[in-house]
Each structure stands twice: as C-alpha cells, then as structure tokens.
Design a protein around this motif. Structure first.
Motif, PDB file in Angstrom:
ATOM      1  N   LEU A  23       0.766  -1.338  -0.014  1.00 50.47           N
ATOM      2  CA  LEU A  23      -0.284  -0.192   0.013  1.00 50.47           C
ATOM      3  C   LEU A  23       1.050   1.142   0.045  1.00 50.47           C
ATOM      4  N   ARG A  24       0.483   2.148  -0.846  1.00 49.94           N
ATOM      5  CA  ARG A  24       1.014   3.508  -0.935  1.00 49.94           C
ATOM      6  C   ARG A  24       0.000   4.507  -0.848  1.00 49.94           C
ATOM      7  N   ILE A  25       0.317   5.467   0.220  1.00 49.44           N
ATOM      8  CA  ILE A  25      -0.555   6.519   0.360  1.00 49.44           C
ATOM      9  C   ILE A  25       0.476   7.834   0.234  1.00 49.44           C
ATOM     10  N   GLU A  26       0.050   8.663  -0.677  1.00 48.36           N
ATOM     11  CA  GLU A  26       0.855   9.866  -0.942  1.00 48.36           C
ATOM     12  C   GLU A  26       0.350  11.011   0.107  1.00 48.36           C
ATOM     13  N   LYS A  27       1.198  12.039   0.334  1.00 46.05           N
ATOM     14  CA  LYS A  27       0.786  13.226   1.240  1.00 46.05           C
ATOM     15  C   LYS A  27      -0.277  13.880   0.674  1.00 46.05           C
ATOM     16  N   GLY A  28      -1.284  14.186   1.534  1.00 38.63           N
ATOM     17  CA  GLY A  28      -2.353  15.012   1.146  1.00 38.63           C
ATOM     18  C   GLY A  28      -3.457  14.151   0.572  1.00 38.63           C
ATOM     19  N   GLU A  29      -3.293  12.853   0.508  1.00 37.43           N
ATOM     20  CA  GLU A  29      -4.533  12.149  -0.205  1.00 37.43           C
ATOM     21  C   GLU A  29      -5.522  11.885   1.212  1.00 37.43           C
ATOM     22  N   PHE A  30      -6.904  11.608   0.517  1.00 39.35           N
ATOM     23  CA  PHE A  30      -7.913  11.266   1.476  1.00 39.35           C
ATOM     24  C   PHE A  30      -8.489   9.955   0.936  1.00 39.35           C
ATOM     25  N   VAL A  31      -8.225   9.036   1.917  1.00 38.58           N
ATOM     26  CA  VAL A  31      -8.459   7.527   1.789  1.00 38.58           C
ATOM     27  C   VAL A  31      -9.477   6.680   2.879  1.00 38.58           C
TER      28      VAL A  31
END
Ligand code: ADP
Ligand code: ADP
Length: 228
Positions: A23-31
């Motif tokens: 899993l990769r969640i970037e800075k500033g994402e809403f998940v």
C-alpha cells in the motif's frame, strides 16, 4: 508518506490478520478503508501507530522506517499522527478547552502558544461557544468534533480515523465527514476506516477494500465491493 511493503501480521499462528499488504498513500490524500468486521482494518491502524509490530514486511510513515524506530523516537512518530476513535475517548473530568489543551501539554508545547492553537481548533470544528462544557454535556457529534480538534492541535501530517461516525446519526456523520474533508483540503493526509457506505459512495474518494487481511480493491473515486 505511508508505505507498506508485503506486510503480514499474525497475532497467533494461523490465519494472519494482515496478509501480504502492499500500500502506498501519498501526502495529502484522503483515503477510505472499508471491509467486513475482522478484515484487518484496526490492525492496519495499530501498525501505523506502532502499537503493534508487523510479523514481516516493511512499513514507512513520513520516511520513518517503523521496523527499526527506537522507543525513544516513538513519541515523535505519534506526534505526527492524529487519531480519532469511534468512542471519542475524551477525558470526562475536563472541559472541552482542557481536553484539547491537554494534548499540547503532553508534548510540552510552550504555554503562550497553547491558547491560540486550542481556540483555532475549536473554531475550525465550530465549537468555540462550548469551550467550557464537559463531554457529558455534549452530543455525540459535538464530542467527536472535540476529539478531532484534539487530534489536530499538534499539527500532525496524518489523521487516522477508526470508524469516526460509528456512534453518530446520519446528520452528525455528514457533519464530521465535511470537517474531515476540509482538514484534508488544508493539507493533512486523512485515512478513514468506516462502515458508512452511503458516505463512501457519495464522497468519491480513494477507497481501499479489505477482506481476510488482504486488499481486494483500491479505486480512485469511491465504490466498494463487499457486503457486510
Ligand atoms: P477489523 O478492524 O477489520 O474488524 P481487526 O484488525 O480488528 O479487523 O482484526 C483482524 C483479524 O485479527 C480478526 O480475525 C481478529 O479476530 C484478529 N485479531 C485482532 N486483534 C487480535 C488480537 N489482539 N489477538 C488475536 N487476534 C486478533
Ligand atoms: P473494531 O471494532 O475496531 O473492528 P474489534 O471489535 O475487531 O475492533 O476489536 C476490538 C479489540 O479487541 C481490539 O483491540 C482488537 O485488537 C481486539 N481483538 C479483536 N479480535 C480479537 C481476538 N480474536 N482475540 C483477541 N483480541 C481481539
């Protein structure tokens, strides 16, 4: 920002609670993270906070390699992650102002900046007029807004929410989601575990669906593939 590489968590030998998660969640994402009860959502959150260690695999949060982080550096990791729970977890014997200020005192923020920050947070969640109230004098929705203000008062870069609307009616649930959306638009990465499918469908955010410790779908604009 958040990276998991082939992460497995086994509580006891047998079926893992998380099973080879990438899993990769970037800075500033809403998940959004959705999935049946027991699919591994809470375990994921606990790993990110390093309340638990992965059995195998690698986890990075804000470039910190969690597998190797020392006890001494744990507070700095946790200061950078705000957390909101289904059951609010406010201190019952302190008023709204002190509940939020307490989070800053714990990290030894200078007292001259505490007042301004607490009031700014209360304003953001629309509760300035309730600063003297005690938690039991507030509605569930108001208590959750205080919990959000407390989670953000130290300006974390990530906000983790574990079923933040699980105890709220639809109207208050929407109110909380609007606040989370606004927080995200101001730059905070927001990860929300939820069972509220109406909201997930309507908000059109990235949605990760878990099942039996695996990610079974990861879609850009809302949509999910399971039934409770
Ligand atoms: P979810 O948050 O999606 O409901 P959890 O992460 O709580 O899922 O649980 C994933 C799996 O791990 C479930 O099978 C659950 O029973 C198991 N589990 C969770 N916590 C523990 C624990 N402390 N000890 C043993 N098994 C656990
Ligand atoms: P959630 O409502 O967030 O999905 P759960 O109801 O799955 O949480 O779990 C509540 C607590 O019980 C968590 O701290 C979890 O780690 C623990 N837990 C869940 N399943 C088990 C299990 N099979 N054995 C021991 N503890 C568990």
């Amino acid at each position: 920002m958040i990276i998991l590489e082939n992460v497995t968590k086994e509580y006891t030998s047998g079926t893992p609670a998380l099973n080879g998660i990438d899993l990769r969640i970037e800075k500033g994402e809403f998940v959004f993270v959705v999935g049946n009860s027991g699919s591994g959502k809470s375990t994921l959150i606990k790993l990110l906070l390093k309340e638990l260690d992965a059995t195998s695999g690698k986890i990075y949060v804000n470039k910190k390699y969690l597998n190797k982080i020392t006890r001494k550096r744990l507070p700095s990791l946790r200061r950078d992650i705000g957390v909101v729970f289904q059951d609010f977890r406010l201190l019952p014997d302190r008023n709204v102002y002190d509940n939020i200020a307490f989070a800053m005192k714990v990290v030894e923020a200078p007292s001259r900046i505490i007042r301004g920050r607490v009031l700014a947070m209360l304003s953001m969640v629309g509760l300035l007029d309730k600063y003297k109230s005690f938690p039991n004098e507030l509605s569930g929705g108001e208590q959750q807004r205080v919990a959000i203000a407390r989670a953000l008062v130290n300006e974390p870069s990530i906000l983790l929410c574990d079923e933040p609307t699980g105890n709220l009616d639809p109207e208050n649930s929407w109110e909380i989601m609007k606040i989370l959306d606004e927080i995200n638009k101001r730059g905070t990465t927001v990860l929300v575990v939820t069972h509220n499918m109406e909201i997930v469908q309507a908000m059109k955010k990235r949605t990760i669906t878990m099942n039996n410790g695996k990610i079974i779908s990861d879609v850009e604009k809302g949509g999910y593939f399971y039934e409770d």
